[in-house]
Design an enzyme around this catalytic site. Structure first.
Site, short mmCIF file in Angstrom:
data_model
loop_
_atom_site.label_atom_id
_atom_site.label_comp_id
_atom_site.label_asym_id
_atom_site.label_seq_id
_atom_site.Cartn_x
_atom_site.Cartn_y
_atom_site.Cartn_z
N GLY A 55 0.75 -1.19 0.01
CA GLY A 55 -0.10 -0.28 0.06
C GLY A 55 0.80 1.53 0.02
O GLY A 55 0.16 2.15 0.13
N HIS A 56 2.04 1.17 0.05
CA HIS A 56 2.86 2.26 0.14
C HIS A 56 4.10 2.21 -0.70
O HIS A 56 5.13 1.82 -0.38
CB HIS A 56 3.42 2.60 1.51
CG HIS A 56 4.06 3.75 2.12
ND1 HIS A 56 5.41 4.14 1.81
CD2 HIS A 56 3.48 4.78 2.39
CE1 HIS A 56 5.60 5.32 2.15
NE2 HIS A 56 4.10 5.83 2.72
N PHE A 57 4.04 2.65 -1.87
CA PHE A 57 2.83 2.96 -2.89
C PHE A 57 2.80 1.86 -4.17
O PHE A 57 3.82 1.45 -4.54
CB PHE A 57 2.86 4.26 -3.25
CG PHE A 57 3.19 5.51 -2.36
CD1 PHE A 57 2.13 5.81 -1.82
CD2 PHE A 57 4.52 6.07 -2.21
CE1 PHE A 57 2.34 6.93 -0.73
CE2 PHE A 57 4.69 7.03 -1.30
CZ PHE A 57 3.63 7.38 -0.33
N VAL B 214 7.81 2.51 -1.56
CA VAL B 214 8.74 3.16 -0.99
C VAL B 214 8.43 3.10 0.56
O VAL B 214 7.47 2.86 1.15
CB VAL B 214 8.40 4.97 -0.77
CG1 VAL B 214 9.37 5.89 0.04
CG2 VAL B 214 8.61 5.53 -2.34
#
Length: 169
Positions: free
Chosen positions: A68-70, A75
């Site tokens: 989810g990041h990203f 990252v």
């Protein structure tokens, strides 16, 4: 070295730093309570008791936070870099205190002056350089710099407190 303390620490030269070798993942897991997915250091390659430590975090695309990041541009979240700094410091505290630290936990208290210089991505290896600034009683303050390939990616000053585990923990 296997990361174990010298049998006769008193035999070290007066004034010489008390340096131990690599602290492997098994010993890290003995020293601090963190477990997957929140154990954010893989080894500590250098500990100078009561002074400094260098932790290693191998960042892989399999880390759960990259989902989810990203998506499409993975990252490592800055707060997790700071947490890896705190975990490296916790190992330093436990290695410094030895048996005195048995049954205790190092709790994060504050973060100051956190700066993020560039993104950390899969394939990077974080080298987390932690130096004790001071300690008074059970409160310790640290300065840390995280580097990838010798280039600073993050830095912070933070404090932690060593306390007994809560009942039922």
């Amino acid at each position: 070295m296997d990361g174990t303390a010298p049998k006769d620490a008193g035999a070290a030269e007066a004034g010489a730093p008390d340096v131990i070798g690599t602290v492997d993942i098994a010993r890290i897991m003995h020293a601090i309570p963190h477990r997957y997915p929140f154990l954010l250091i893989d080894r500590v390659v250098e500990v100078v008791r009561n002074h400094s430590a260098v932790g290693i975090k191998n960042v892989t695309v399999n880390e759960n936070f990259f989902q989810g990041h990203f998506p499409g541009h993975p990252v490592m979240p800055g707060v997790l870099i700071i947490e890896s700094m705190a975990q490296t410091a916790a190992v330093l505290v436990v290695e410094t205190l030895g048996e005195e630290a048995a049954g205790k936990v190092v709790y994060f208290m504050s973060v100051e002056s956190a700066k993020f210089r560039r993104p950390v991505q899969p394939g990077d290896q974080l080298r987390i350089h932690v130096t004790k600034d001071r300690n008074r009683g059970n409160v310790w303050k640290f300065n840390a710099v995280a580097r990838v390939d010798g280039v600073s990616v993050a830095e912070a000053t933070y404090a932690a407190m060593i306390m007994s585990k809560a009942a039922g923990s």
